[in-house]
Design an enzyme around this catalytic site. Structure first.
Site: not given
Ligand SMILES: Nc1ncnc2c1ncn2[C@@H]1O[C@H](COP(=O)(O)OP(=O)(O)O)[C@@H](O)[C@H]1O
Ligand SMILES: O=P(O)(O)OC[C@H]1O[C@](O)(COP(=O)(O)O)[C@@H](O)[C@@H]1O
Length: 313
Positions: A222-224, A227, A255
């Site tokens: 995942s890349m925020g 996408g 998540d």
């Molecule tokens: N600003 C955004 N706009 C639209 N979709 C988003 C945005 N940020 C995250 N997403 C969606 O959420 C997914 C997971 O986000 P990401 O930041 O890569 O994951 P993590 O929370 O594990 O760091 C992305 O691949 C994308 O589909």
């Molecule tokens: O177990 P870790 O890696 O410390 O992450 C816990 C945190 O991750 C989260 O589940 C959020 O995770 P994401 O933003 O990656 O979806 C929070 O609810 C929680 O505080």
């Protein structure tokens, strides 16, 4: 329908707030968005449950502040397999700056004793075999080493459980050696694993292919806002969700994506359909402070605007 469980070894309360800009070393007044029982596996279960998939939840919870978790499980009808341990579940602070990104302050929580861990391994290996997919999500609490973790994951694999792994740092590195069926590192976690920065899609794909060489069937990076990309043995599919104009909190986006991916598997969606759906669920997640899908129809306009590109296959 496939049966799903999620495991959260290091659960957390998320204290979510918003302000314009954090002034380091100053007093900052923060708009409170909520204090939510969370942790990666619990968030995944919450989203799946909202989407109509029955889920069991397990891992560890501190006995001293267990109340809101128990209320959540009861309200949502989540099957509670959590082992209670001495102490408090940690509180993580998540601050969205309107002029910048989210700052996460993830604290340390309960400490797992050797007896707690031995009990968990025994009980979880027994109950996990009743599920088709077990999502193991988040960091390791104090007392659980990456080696313990990898050993337990290997035992799950040997028992025939399909493991979805979403973790970071040493837990991710150790867990990747234990034959997970699906992994979803984000761009930064992939960089940490490969040991250098990844500055283009080609570089990201090359690093993901190194993971593939370890025998992992499904690798989703995942890349925020940029996408995601999904590699299998025979295919590479990329998804670009529509840009969310009003980002409230990106906490739980990853998540929500894991939940969307599992939802696709459970419902026999194709790879492209699954990634599109997971992208819509995760893009929706950033528009709210809490994690979950209160109304499935809210996903439709986002889903209609997810762009899927088949790079291979
Ligand atoms: N600003 C955004 N706009 C639209 N979709 C988003 C945005 N940020 C995250 N997403 C969606 O959420 C997914 C997971 O986000 P990401 O930041 O890569 O994951 P993590 O929370 O594990 O760091 C992305 O691949 C994308 O589909
Ligand atoms: O177990 P870790 O890696 O410390 O992450 C816990 C945190 O991750 C989260 O589940 C959020 O995770 P994401 O933003 O990656 O979806 C929070 O609810 C929680 O505080």
């Amino acid at each position: 329908m496939a049966k799903v469980a999620t495991i959260t070894l290091n659960a957390a309360y998320d204290l979510v707030g918003r302000l314009k800009r954090i002034e380091l070393g100053e007093v900052n007044t923060v708009e409170t968005l909520g204090l939510f029982p969370a942790g990666k596996g619990i968030n995944v279960a919450k989203v799946l449950n909202d989407l109509g998939v029955e889920v069991a939840v397990g891992g560890f919870l501190g006995i001293d502040n267990v109340g809101d978790f128990e209320r959540l499980f009861q309200q949502q009808g989540l099957e509670d397999k959590f082992q209670r341990v001495a102490g408090k579940t940690r509180i993580n602070v998540k601050i969205t700056e309107t002029e910048a990104d989210v700052t996460d302050l993830n604290f340390l929580g309960y400490e797992i004793s050797a007896e707690d861990w031995a009990k968990f391994v025994k009980t979880s290996l027994a109950y996990c075999q009743q599920f088709d997919i077990v999502a193991v999500c988040g960091s390791l609490p104090r007392g659980v080493t990456p080696e313990h973790f990898a050993e337990w994951l290997s035992q799950l694999h040997s028992a025939g459980v399909k493991v979805v792994l979403d973790s970071s740092n040493a837990a991710l590195t150790a867990g990747l050696k234990a034959n997970p069926w699906l992994v979803k590192p984000n761009h930064r976690e992939l960089e940490a694993w490969v040991g250098h920065s990844l500055n283009s899609l080609d570089e990201i794909i090359a690093a993901a292919q190194k993971l593939q060489a370890q025998g992992i069937a499904n690798i989703i990076i995942s890349m925020g806002a940029n996408g995601s990309i999904w590699l299998t043995e025979n295919s590479i599919v990329q998804a670009q969700p529509p840009k969310c104009e009003n980002v409230v909190s990106t906490v739980g986006a990853g998540d929500s994506m894991v939940a969307g991916l599992i939802y696709g598997f459970v419902n026999d969606y194709s790879q492209a359909e699954t990634l599109a759906f997971a992208s819509a669920v995760s893009a929706f997640a950033v528009s709210q402070s809490n994690v979950g899908v209160s109304d499935r129809k809210l996903l439709d306009p986002i889903l209609a605007n997810v762009k899927i590109t088949t790079i291979k296959g």
